[in-house]
Design a protein around this motif. Structure first.
Motif: not given
Length: 454
Positions: A286-312
């Motif tokens: 859908y974008l001409p700017a990406f016609r010759d682009s190359y997917l280099v890498l995806s994250g080794y780690m998943m981008g996690i926003r939330e799990t446990r929070r400590v009660v301080g």
């Protein structure tokens, strides 16, 4: 599940440390650096082979939340990292000439070296590929021994003070600290599998349309309307230039991911890589700017926003954010908006709205502070209740869910990590309960190191 009783076994124990930091993300790097800089014998344990967490292994392409719209508030070690990135990224250095409060994009290879040099330069030691796999406590319920798995097998580590920078509060939770996980029903924010694309035609990209979904001609809308890309089902789409013709993407959501569940995170990584491929294919179509682009890498780690929070000792709340609350023991200021990503149902509903309707909905959810406005994060958010030799820093500090949406960002994680590292060294030097630290002295050291503490 069946159970297994472990055979009795004697293992090697390294008890030569004053402070052990677990987790080498931004909070852990800052904690280890600050602790070592105070003279404490400091060890940083990292489960992967690289420091930096989400900014390196996770490929999050920029640091957000450095400023309050008028000034930089994430200072100290956080500002050191920002300016080191500028030194190595010419296009970011140029941006700073016109806007000194710009938050930096992230070249992940550069950031790896910045963290390596920052941590080891301060005198801390690092053990890569060393995973925390158990915590043994003393008779008072304080962590005494960490069990760590590596190529050496199972090994024990002891220190005077421990700092949990795992993001998921693994050390704290396994030591018996009280934790909160997700919302009141246990649901957590969606994850994102970040990725990098190179060989993008920047001249064509500048002519538009914008990739962000706020542009009605964005390829994200076209991908949603197509049946070719079934894994692209909602609108989350952000990107940032990280080098010539190279852009990082914090794009797409993976729902119902629990980073504390190995089966869940494994399935999300398998699906995430397929999703990343579909995003690249859609951009090329859908974008001409990406016609010759190359997917280099995806994250080794998943981008996690939330799990446990400590009660301080203190639970930071969304009202503290709204009221721009200050605290006598605050260890940093923050200004980033309330960024809590919604459920699959909410995301799918957004995709049926008009762009003005989406903008208004997001405005109400995020509720940004005004230019020049910020709030304090108290030291008491770093001290788990009832445990005398443990601090936490980063995403898992003591907050309600909405406040966590503002302090979980990497710039603030650097700030809470720096404070935790100094406090850990202070407690180790004086054989002191972390709850009894002289916070005036702590704040004085932070100020000497450049922290913004008005």
């Amino acid at each position: 599940m069946k159970t297994h009783t472990m055979q009795s076994k004697t293992i090697a124990c390294d008890d030569s440390w004053d402070v052990i930091v677990v987790g080498g993300g931004p909070a852990g790097c800052a904690a280890a650096t600050a602790s070592a800089r105070q003279g404490a014998r400091t060890l940083l344990l990292e489960m992967s082979g690289v420091l930096g967490g989400m900014g390196t292994a996770g490929l999050v392409p920029w640091f957000c939340g450095y400023d309050d719209g008028k000034k930089i508030v994430a200072r100290g070690l956080a500002e050191t990292v920002r300016m080191r990135l500028a030194d190595g990224m010419p296009h970011f250095k140029e941006q700073l000439k016109t806007n000194e409060i710009t938050s930096p994009p992230i070249d992940p290879e550069l950031l790896k070296r910045i963290y390596d040099e920052m941590v080891t330069g301060a005198g801390a030691s690092v053990r890569f590929h060393s995973s925390l796999c158990g915590v043994e406590c003393d008779g008072s319920g304080n962590p005494e021994t960490l069990l760590v798995a590596s190529k050496d097998g199972l090994k024990a580590y002891r220190a005077k003070i421990f700092v949990d920078c795992t993001g998921d509060a693994d050390l704290a939770a396994w030591a018996g600290a009280e934790v909160i996980k997700g919302d009141d029903k246990g649901a957590m924010q969606p994850a994102t599998h970040c990725f990098v694309i190179c060989n993008i035609d920047e001249e064509a990209l500048a002519k538009g349309p914008n990739i962000h979904f706020y542009d009605e001609n964005s390829p994200i809308w076209k991908a949603l309307a197509s049946d070719k890309y079934p894994l692209i089902e909602e609108l989350h789409s952000c990107n940032r230039k990280i080098g010539p013709g190279v852009f990082g993407f914090n794009t797409g959501h993976l729902f119902d991911v629990d980073n504390t569940d190995p089966a869940s995170i494994s399935q999300s990584l398998l699906k995430g890589r397929q999703m990343v491929c579909q995003y690249h294919q859609a951009l090329r179509e859908y974008l001409p700017a990406f016609r010759d682009s190359y997917l280099v890498l995806s994250g080794y780690m998943m981008g996690i926003r939330e799990t446990r929070r400590v009660v301080g000792d203190y639970l930071l709340t969304v009202d503290d954010y709204r009221n721009q609350q200050g605290f006598d023991d605050e260890i940093c200021r923050n200004s980033y908006g309330i960024d809590v990503h919604g459920s699959r149902e909410q995301a799918l509903a957004n995709a049926r709205l008009t762009i003005p309707e989406i903008k208004e909905r997001i405005r109400k959810i995020v509720r940004r502070l005004g230019a020049g406005e910020n709030f304090g994060v108290p030291y008491r958010c770093l001290t788990p209740r009832g445990i005398s030799n443990l601090l936490v820093a980063g995403r898992c500090i003591s907050t309600d869910r909405e406040a966590n949406g503002t302090v979980r960002i990497m710039a603030c994680c650097l700030n809470t990590g720096e404070a935790a590292g100094i406090a850990a060294a202070m407690a180790a030097a004086d054989a002191m309960d972390v709850h009894k630290i002289d916070t005036d002295a702590l704040r004085s050291i932070l100020r000497q190191n450049g922290a913004y503490l008005p």
